[in-house]
Design an enzyme around this catalytic site. Structure first.
Site, PDB file in Angstrom:
ATOM      1  N   ASN A 282       0.882  -1.440  11.840  1.00 30.84           N
ATOM      2  CA  ASN A 282       1.537  -0.379  12.609  1.00 30.84           C
ATOM      3  C   ASN A 282       1.379  -0.382  13.929  1.00 30.84           C
ATOM      4  O   ASN A 282       0.195  -0.535  14.663  1.00 30.84           O
ATOM      5  CB  ASN A 282       1.170   1.160  11.812  1.00 30.84           C
ATOM      6  CG  ASN A 282      -0.412   1.121  11.682  1.00 30.84           C
ATOM      7  OD1 ASN A 282      -1.155   0.294  11.737  1.00 30.84           O
ATOM      8  ND2 ASN A 282      -0.971   2.435  11.741  1.00 30.84           N
TER       9      ASN A 282
ATOM     10  N   GLU B   2       1.710   2.528  16.891  1.00 30.60           N
ATOM     11  CA  GLU B   2       1.803   4.165  17.218  1.00 30.60           C
ATOM     12  C   GLU B   2       2.278   4.066  18.724  1.00 30.60           C
ATOM     13  O   GLU B   2       2.219   3.211  19.546  1.00 30.60           O
ATOM     14  CB  GLU B   2       0.732   4.701  16.989  1.00 30.60           C
ATOM     15  CG  GLU B   2       0.433   4.921  15.374  1.00 30.60           C
ATOM     16  CD  GLU B   2      -0.925   5.690  15.072  1.00 30.60           C
ATOM     17  OE1 GLU B   2      -1.457   6.195  15.777  1.00 30.60           O
ATOM     18  OE2 GLU B   2      -0.798   6.019  13.906  1.00 30.60           O
TER      19      GLU B   2
ATOM     20  N   CYS C 112       5.880   1.808  11.200  1.00 31.82           N
ATOM     21  CA  CYS C 112       4.830   1.294  10.165  1.00 31.82           C
ATOM     22  C   CYS C 112       4.906   0.024  10.135  1.00 31.82           C
ATOM     23  O   CYS C 112       5.629  -0.705  10.413  1.00 31.82           O
ATOM     24  CB  CYS C 112       5.415   1.886   8.804  1.00 31.82           C
ATOM     25  SG  CYS C 112       5.452   3.640   8.592  1.00 31.82           S
TER      26      CYS C 112
ATOM     27  N   GLU D 199       4.671  -1.944   7.613  1.00 31.77           N
ATOM     28  CA  GLU D 199       5.702  -2.877   6.600  1.00 31.77           C
ATOM     29  C   GLU D 199       6.986  -3.067   7.338  1.00 31.77           C
ATOM     30  O   GLU D 199       7.611  -4.085   7.125  1.00 31.77           O
ATOM     31  CB  GLU D 199       5.831  -1.850   5.153  1.00 31.77           C
ATOM     32  CG  GLU D 199       4.773  -1.723   4.427  1.00 31.77           C
ATOM     33  CD  GLU D 199       3.992  -0.334   5.026  1.00 31.77           C
ATOM     34  OE1 GLU D 199       3.866  -0.136   6.114  1.00 31.77           O
ATOM     35  OE2 GLU D 199       3.548   0.391   3.865  1.00 31.77           O
TER      36      GLU D 199
ATOM     37  N   CYS E  28       5.557   3.991   2.714  1.00 30.02           N
ATOM     38  CA  CYS E  28       6.327   5.194   2.918  1.00 30.02           C
ATOM     39  C   CYS E  28       7.563   5.027   2.256  1.00 30.02           C
ATOM     40  O   CYS E  28       8.147   3.835   2.201  1.00 30.02           O
ATOM     41  CB  CYS E  28       6.332   5.786   4.062  1.00 30.02           C
ATOM     42  SG  CYS E  28       7.221   5.132   5.454  1.00 30.02           S
TER      43      CYS E  28
HETATM   44  N1  THU Z   1       1.929   3.971   8.169  1.00 30.86           N
HETATM   45  C1  THU Z   1       2.130   2.588   7.937  1.00 30.86           C
HETATM   46  O1  THU Z   1       2.085   1.779   8.573  1.00 30.86           O
HETATM   47  N2  THU Z   1       2.748   2.458   6.677  1.00 30.86           N
HETATM   48  C2  THU Z   1       3.263   3.530   5.778  1.00 30.86           C
HETATM   49  O2  THU Z   1       3.752   2.972   4.674  1.00 30.86           O
HETATM   50  C3  THU Z   1       2.866   4.950   5.925  1.00 30.86           C
HETATM   51  C4  THU Z   1       2.171   5.293   7.517  1.00 30.86           C
HETATM   52  C5  THU Z   1       1.248   4.403   9.558  1.00 30.86           C
HETATM   53  C6  THU Z   1       2.095   5.288  10.464  1.00 30.86           C
HETATM   54  C7  THU Z   1       1.079   5.721  11.266  1.00 30.86           C
HETATM   55  O3  THU Z   1       0.731   5.175  12.382  1.00 30.86           O
HETATM   56  C8  THU Z   1      -0.218   5.648  10.414  1.00 30.86           C
HETATM   57  O4  THU Z   1       0.092   5.170   9.261  1.00 30.86           O
HETATM   58  C9  THU Z   1      -0.518   7.347   9.641  1.00 30.86           C
HETATM   59  O5  THU Z   1       0.746   7.931   9.411  1.00 30.86           O
END
Ligand code: THU
Length: 141
Positions: free
Chosen positions: A45, A47, A56, A58, A89
């Protein structure tokens, strides 16, 4: 997919967490996609200070794979912090659905319990992915 291949994919997802850029949530996620032909493409991920721009793990893995010419996915592993595995997600599941069949294995693992992965498939997590090829009404609750 056999057990050894599952384990290798899990290791790749766990390793990919180390590259996460997650200063806002502190939630480092790693993903690994096995593509047709056997190669593995990883993502973490990423941010952003403008929170909504976060991507994310994935989707990072999926877009990396496609941009490298691998648009047919065979399996995905996702690694999250803590002790309990978590599914991707909904947005990531929809993106995955574009590049794989509904029976693609999704292997979920938690960094705190790496020996207890949970295996499921896209069909179970997103039974009604949007598709321009398959026009069908959603079932009622
Ligand atoms: N996140 C992912 O990388 N994959 C997911 O399927 C759900 C959430 C990340 C996004 C964000 O950086 C952190 O997890 C918290 O939501």
């Amino acid at each position: 997919m056999n057990d050894a291949a599952d384990k290798a994919l899990i290791r790749s997802a766990l390793a990919a967490r180390k590259r996460a850029h997650a200063p806002y949530s502190g939630f480092a996620v790693g993903a690994a996609i096995r593509v047709s032909g056997g190669k593995t493409v990883c993502g973490c991920n990423v941010e952003n200070a403008s929170y909504g721009l976060t991507v994310c793990a994935e989707r990072v893995a999926a877009f990396k794979a496609v941009s490298r010419g691998f648009d047919s996915f065979r399996a995905l592993a996702v690694a999250v912090p803590g002790d309990e595995p978590m599914p991707p997600c909904g947005a990531c599941l929809q993106v995955l659905a574009e590049f794989c069949g509904k029976d693609i294995p999704i292997i979920m693992v938690a960094a705190g319990s790496p020996g207890r992965p949970v295996r499921t498939c896209l069909r179970k997590l997103l039974p009604h992915a949007f598709s321009m090829h398959e026009r069908r009404g959603a079932s009622r609750c």
